[in-house]
Design a protein around this motif. Structure first.
Motif, PDB file in Angstrom:
ATOM      1  N   UNK A   1       1.401   4.109  -3.185  1.00 52.92           N
ATOM      2  CA  UNK A   1       1.159   5.550  -3.010  1.00 52.92           C
ATOM      3  C   UNK A   1       2.425   6.346  -3.308  1.00 52.92           C
ATOM      4  N   UNK A   2       3.564   5.832  -2.836  1.00 53.84           N
ATOM      5  CA  UNK A   2       4.823   6.566  -2.977  1.00 53.84           C
ATOM      6  C   UNK A   2       5.262   6.708  -4.435  1.00 53.84           C
ATOM      7  N   UNK A   3       4.810   5.823  -5.310  1.00 53.07           N
ATOM      8  CA  UNK A   3       5.189   5.889  -6.718  1.00 53.07           C
ATOM      9  C   UNK A   3       4.778   7.200  -7.375  1.00 53.07           C
TER      10      UNK A   3
ATOM     11  N   UNK B   1       7.214  16.874  -0.909  1.00 53.89           N
ATOM     12  CA  UNK B   1       6.748  16.648   0.469  1.00 53.89           C
ATOM     13  C   UNK B   1       6.460  15.161   0.684  1.00 53.89           C
ATOM     14  N   UNK B   2       7.473  14.363   0.405  1.00 53.77           N
ATOM     15  CA  UNK B   2       7.286  12.913   0.301  1.00 53.77           C
ATOM     16  C   UNK B   2       6.655  12.301   1.559  1.00 53.77           C
ATOM     17  N   UNK B   3       7.293  12.482   2.724  1.00 51.98           N
ATOM     18  CA  UNK B   3       6.819  11.822   3.935  1.00 51.98           C
ATOM     19  C   UNK B   3       5.407  12.283   4.294  1.00 51.98           C
ATOM     20  N   UNK B   4       5.196  13.600   4.263  1.00 54.83           N
ATOM     21  CA  UNK B   4       3.892  14.143   4.647  1.00 54.83           C
ATOM     22  C   UNK B   4       2.789  13.615   3.716  1.00 54.83           C
ATOM     23  N   UNK B   5       3.045  13.626   2.412  1.00 50.35           N
ATOM     24  CA  UNK B   5       2.018  13.223   1.460  1.00 50.35           C
ATOM     25  C   UNK B   5       1.698  11.735   1.560  1.00 50.35           C
TER      26      UNK B   5
ATOM     27  N   UNK C   1      -3.259   7.349   5.689  1.00 48.98           N
ATOM     28  CA  UNK C   1      -4.304   7.571   6.702  1.00 48.98           C
ATOM     29  C   UNK C   1      -5.664   7.750   6.040  1.00 48.98           C
ATOM     30  N   UNK C   2      -5.695   8.500   4.933  1.00 49.36           N
ATOM     31  CA  UNK C   2      -6.962   8.710   4.217  1.00 49.36           C
ATOM     32  C   UNK C   2      -7.519   7.382   3.700  1.00 49.36           C
TER      33      UNK C   2
ATOM     34  N   UNK D   1       0.836  -1.207   0.000  1.00 49.94           N
ATOM     35  CA  UNK D   1       0.000   0.000   0.000  1.00 49.94           C
ATOM     36  C   UNK D   1       0.869   1.255   0.000  1.00 49.94           C
ATOM     37  N   UNK D   2       1.868   1.281   0.860  1.00 48.50           N
ATOM     38  CA  UNK D   2       2.744   2.459   0.957  1.00 48.50           C
ATOM     39  C   UNK D   2       3.542   2.641  -0.334  1.00 48.50           C
TER      40      UNK D   2
END
Length: 445
Positions: free
Chosen positions: A304-306, A311-315, A321-322, A300-301
């Motif tokens: 999303x990270x792709x 603002x990598x960590x925050x986004x 969480x969303x 999952x992470x």
């Protein structure tokens, strides 16, 4: 603060659950590639094979021959290293470390005398079955050796690829891909894949061996060996509580699988020995623990990270969480063992319905083939909830030739089943247009 006032919470340290490298870092043990390749067993040696009076090798499958250390033995080794360090040169001290199987880590938790009432280096070292078996573990090696044996008897890897994509997985596992076993993923003697892929490949390979290799007499021992691996994973996949019911069977299966592997193949990896200590951890904790729980969010992470570039960590955290909140809105409740996903209410009634539900065996979706308790099989059509009770509408198939793995889908009876009648979703393929062959996830225990 609680609404009624302060609450005092007392936490008790239970265990460390991690990959073997993590246990090496925790304890100062030289690791599974060291000469003494097990933390618990004093007389095992990495490169030893065959029968010996004072030591055993990785080919020793008999648990009764394991010479077990105690926590006091480990502390005695640490104390010996502490006392020897000031008087020895580096070369001599490294030789002593190699002989004892431990590094001297003066600031490590195992060297801290004040922690000895809390931390027990052997009791609190629990092997994780995910990394031991399916995360570059023993199952990977067994698949690799089996593919080599199949090729040596005239069957090409492409035959396995073709069979693999014909098989049907439960919706929760997605669709099979021939790339799972492509040559670029193959290391010597073992394919490299994610744990979830290996869990899907094992039942497919089991079906392949039973269906297309049963006529090759020279592969009969290999089929038996792979079948026992399939049964071992079938028991472990039942979960932390249900697996405890089969712990005696699991212990015997692991010994038998180990014995069969060493009779068939010459290469052994240390995880083959550490597989036996999974049972020890189950007995100590009273449950079967695994790192699937802590690592299941990786995909999952990564997905999303792709698509994040600033603002990598925050986004990424925001999106994770969303996504979790959306799952909660859709009815996903990790604290219940049975619930619906995206349920709806039938018009003018109090009946809730859904096409997806989560039971003790995991997520089930309309269209999945499921094994029922009592050795029958059916296809899920819908889930209903009436007054808190969950019912499953399914087409239950007729068994063919009294064989618990073969069913005729054209001959079925529609039934309403309770959730407790569902054992698990299964892998299957069409043996013919009229006959479905399913992969029974574990033998009757």
């Amino acid at each position: 603060m609680h609404a009624d006032g302060p609450v005092f919470v007392k936490a008790i340290f239970v265990v460390f659950l991690c990959v073997l490298k993590g246990h090496r870092d925790n304890t100062g043990w030289r690791g599974y590639n060291g000469t003494v390749c097990c933390l618990d067993c004093e007389h095992i040696r990495l490169n030893l094979r065959g029968e010996h009076e004072t030591a055993i090798g990785l080919d020793c499958w008999d648990r009764d021959r394991f010479t077990r250390r105690t926590n006091a033995d480990v502390w005695a080794i640490v104390d010996r290293l502490r006392d020897a360090r000031p008087a020895m040169g580096n070369t001599e001290f490294k030789k002593l470390e190699s002989e004892l199987g431990f590094h001297w880590v003066p600031h490590g938790i195992i060297a801290d005398l004040t922690l000895r009432d809390i931390y027990k280096p052997l009791d609190h070292t629990v092997r994780d079955w995910m990394h031991t078996l399916v995360g570059d573990g023993q199952a990977n090696s067994t698949i690799g050796e089996t593919l080599r044996a199949i090729r040596n008897h005239g069957l090409a890897t492409e035959h396995v690829h073709e069979f693999l994509i014909q098989c049907k997985l439960p919706h929760k596992h997605g669709k099979p891909h021939a790339a799972w076993l492509k040559s670029s993923r193959a290391k010597p003697h073992t394919p490299s894949s994610f744990s979830s892929i290996i869990l899907s490949v094992v039942p497919i390979m089991y079906l392949f061996l039973e269906e297309l290799c049963s006529h090759v007499e020279e592969l009969s021992d290999m089929r038996d060996c792979f079948r026992n691996l399939h049964y071992i994973l079938g028991i472990l996949k039942t979960g932390p509580e249900d697996a405890m019911r089969f712990i005696d069977v699991l212990r015997d299966l692991m010994q038998l699988h180990h014995k069969q592997l060493c009779a068939l193949y010459t290469k052994c990896k240390p995880k083959l020995h550490h597989m036996h200590h999974i049972v020890d951890g189950m007995l100590y904790v009273g449950k079967l623990l695994s790192c699937f729980v802590t690592e299941r969010k990786h995909k999952c992470v990564k997905d999303i990270a792709l698509h994040v570039f600033r603002s990598f960590e925050h986004t990424v955290i925001h999106d994770v969480v969303n996504q979790q909140m959306e799952q909660l809105i859709n009815g996903v409740d990790i604290y219940r063992d049975k619930f619906f996903v995206r349920p709806s209410v039938l018009a003018d009634s109090i009946v809730r319905q859904s096409t997806t539900a989560v039971f003790r065996c995991g997520e089930l979706t309309r269209g999945d083939l499921v094994m029922l308790r009592g050795s029958s099989c059916g296809r899920v059509n819908a889930f209903y909830e009436v007054d808190g009770s969950i019912l499953v509408r399914a087409d239950v198939f007729a068994m063919v030739d009294k064989t618990a793995s073969m069913y005729a889908e054209e001959r079925f009876v529609s039934k309403l089943l309770t959730a407790d009648e569902i054992a698990d979703a299964v892998v299957y393929f069409y043996q013919s247009p009229a006959i479905t062959k399913v992969c029974v996830s574990r033998r009757k225990c």
